[in-house]
Design an enzyme around this catalytic site. Sequence first.
Site, mmCIF file in Angstrom:
data_model
loop_
_atom_site.group_PDB
_atom_site.id
_atom_site.type_symbol
_atom_site.label_atom_id
_atom_site.label_comp_id
_atom_site.label_asym_id
_atom_site.label_seq_id
_atom_site.Cartn_x
_atom_site.Cartn_y
_atom_site.Cartn_z
ATOM 1 N N ASP A 159 -78.573 -28.294 -4.648
ATOM 2 C CA ASP A 159 -79.562 -29.314 -4.980
ATOM 3 C C ASP A 159 -78.891 -30.686 -5.080
ATOM 4 O OD1 ASP A 159 -82.357 -29.785 -5.893
ATOM 5 O OD2 ASP A 159 -81.377 -30.440 -7.740
ATOM 6 N N GLU B 174 -78.569 -29.890 0.324
ATOM 7 C CA GLU B 174 -79.714 -30.799 0.352
ATOM 8 C C GLU B 174 -79.154 -32.205 0.223
ATOM 9 O OE1 GLU B 174 -83.666 -32.285 -2.052
ATOM 10 O OE2 GLU B 174 -81.812 -31.838 -3.075
HETATM 11 C C1 GLC Z 1 -84.203 -31.706 -5.328
HETATM 12 C C2 GLC Z 1 -85.262 -30.645 -5.417
HETATM 13 C C3 GLC Z 1 -86.447 -31.224 -6.108
HETATM 14 C C4 GLC Z 1 -86.032 -31.630 -7.499
HETATM 15 C C5 GLC Z 1 -84.826 -32.568 -7.472
HETATM 16 C C6 GLC Z 1 -84.185 -32.676 -8.824
HETATM 17 O O1 GLC Z 1 -84.578 -32.773 -4.549
HETATM 18 O O2 GLC Z 1 -85.556 -30.154 -4.141
HETATM 19 O O3 GLC Z 1 -87.523 -30.338 -6.163
HETATM 20 O O4 GLC Z 1 -87.086 -32.259 -8.153
HETATM 21 O O5 GLC Z 1 -83.826 -32.109 -6.607
HETATM 22 O O6 GLC Z 1 -83.510 -31.508 -9.150
#
Ligand code: GLC
Length: 557
Positions: free
Chosen positions: A218, A281
């Site tokens: 994340d 991500e």
């Molecule tokens: C990422 C996740 C999202 C979340 C954010 C904070 O972007 O995909 O859903 O709100 O991180 O953890």
Amino acid sequence: MSEGVRAEVQRSDWDQWWRTAVIYQVYPRSFSDSNNDGLGDVKGIIKRLDYLKKLGVEAIWMSPHYPSPQADAGYDVADYFNVNPEYGTLEEFDELIAEAHARGIKLIIDVVPNHSSDQMDLFQEALAAGPNSPERDMYMFRYSENGTPNNWGSMFGGPAWSEVEPLTGKEEDRGWWYLHLFAPEQPDFNWENPAVHEFFKSYFRFWLDRGIDGFRVDVAHGLVKAEGLPDDDIGPDRWAGGQQADQVESPFWDQPGVHEIYREWRKVLDEYGRDRMLVAEAWLTPEREARYVREDEMSQLFNFTYLKANWNADRVRDAINLPIEANGVVGAPVTWVMSNHDVVRATTRYGYEPEVATDRGIGFDDPQPDRELGLRRAKAMAVFTAGLPGSMYVWQGEELGLPEVTDLPDESRQDPTWLRTGNKIRGRDGCRVPIPWEAKAPNFGFGTGAPWLPQPEYWAEFAADVQEDDPSSTLNLYRKLLNTRAELGTASGSVEWLDAGDERVLLIKNGDVRLVLNMSNKPVEIAEVSEVVVSSCALEVQGGSVEVPANCGAWLK
Ligand code: GLC
């Protein structure tokens, strides 16, 4: 551009399953509710494994399953070593791993390393220990007498800093702040502190020991902040323009130091084998993203350029070529992503003009999409996408052609963005509504308790059981597609661009298959065809050629 790049996925380590796998994202809250409390759970996922197997899924990525106050749907983790009691127990989780593995399905979990929940013991201990203590050094506490320590804004609206004193009630905390790039309930860890590194190493070993096959990282580009925490160019209101401000140039995104962390993690995973994977991500540009998938860092990274391309041929072409080129340099495969739990569902996005920005979410008072056109295009896009070499992500419900719920009652919204922007930005709830399994059952078979987000009545037509018996359904198209993909081995192939005579018709040769996506508004004729392998609309070979209508995608031989 008619003759594009010809790039090949590195062939040396095809035994690494993640290079080509179909990975299905399960959002535990919204997938399947076995105990009828309105929230999905671990047993609910186990119950649906045969469905996923039949679909052709090779791995599951689960959004966070940990104990959490759910200030951000589980992305606020209160205990990294357990299962949210609302979702089940650690024993049930072990059963999920075993049941998935028994079907040849891998399991990837979500690691949330940028921040924890404010309810986590480490943060509570930090608050209790007081200023300048080793406990506080686990997080980003700063002293500033006159307002926030810098001008950074939270991704969910409002400043990225909150005061400590209201939390502790202690005089000594006056003037102290803590950083949270997301909600105030999500304090950022301090990755300058070796103890944070040790904590996460033990986290990885805990789950790897249980048999987990990989981790989705994340906010992978956010862990390290620029020295001295300088102001950014955007300021405290990241939604000022009605749209989330650019994430690329920033003192808290993509700092060079993040790569050291991933090298360290790769070594921990290597203790278990090269087949254990990390997927990042990181919302950057393809060139910058490629640095996260160097040999000694992560395995994969979500190709969000592809997701963001919408129904625009030039952008889709770039979203294929640029990542293949950039990742090719470091020998990493490319992933294909049409949607996830943070964006408006693909079926709905494709039902708007490609320029329409949907990152605010969609409400009943916004212009509504063309649902029928959106579904036709989403199916065409899925067919084309599944033929590309690399790994493919499928967001739960994508295989049912689910649209975004654009008329959610505002009072049911739970995305922190809605609250923190003073009800200006609706956010992401519309793509997170629980899955319809059975048209006639209460709550469409999700569970008998009222689902945490209400399902719209018209979803009966999308229910899995209705689609099961309809050979022309989206579900059966996905099944055929994913199973054909496995049979023909197209995921280990290559991209060679062919000229279809119209810039808005994408035509790719991958092995002995030609992939076509007609993004123009008129039919296109493709010659020298002997067979339609799979297509999103009815096609017929006539006199050795095929007429592919607008908004249709196909694999041809
Ligand atoms: C990422 C996740 C999202 C979340 C954010 C904070 O972007 O995909 O859903 O709100 O991180 O953890």
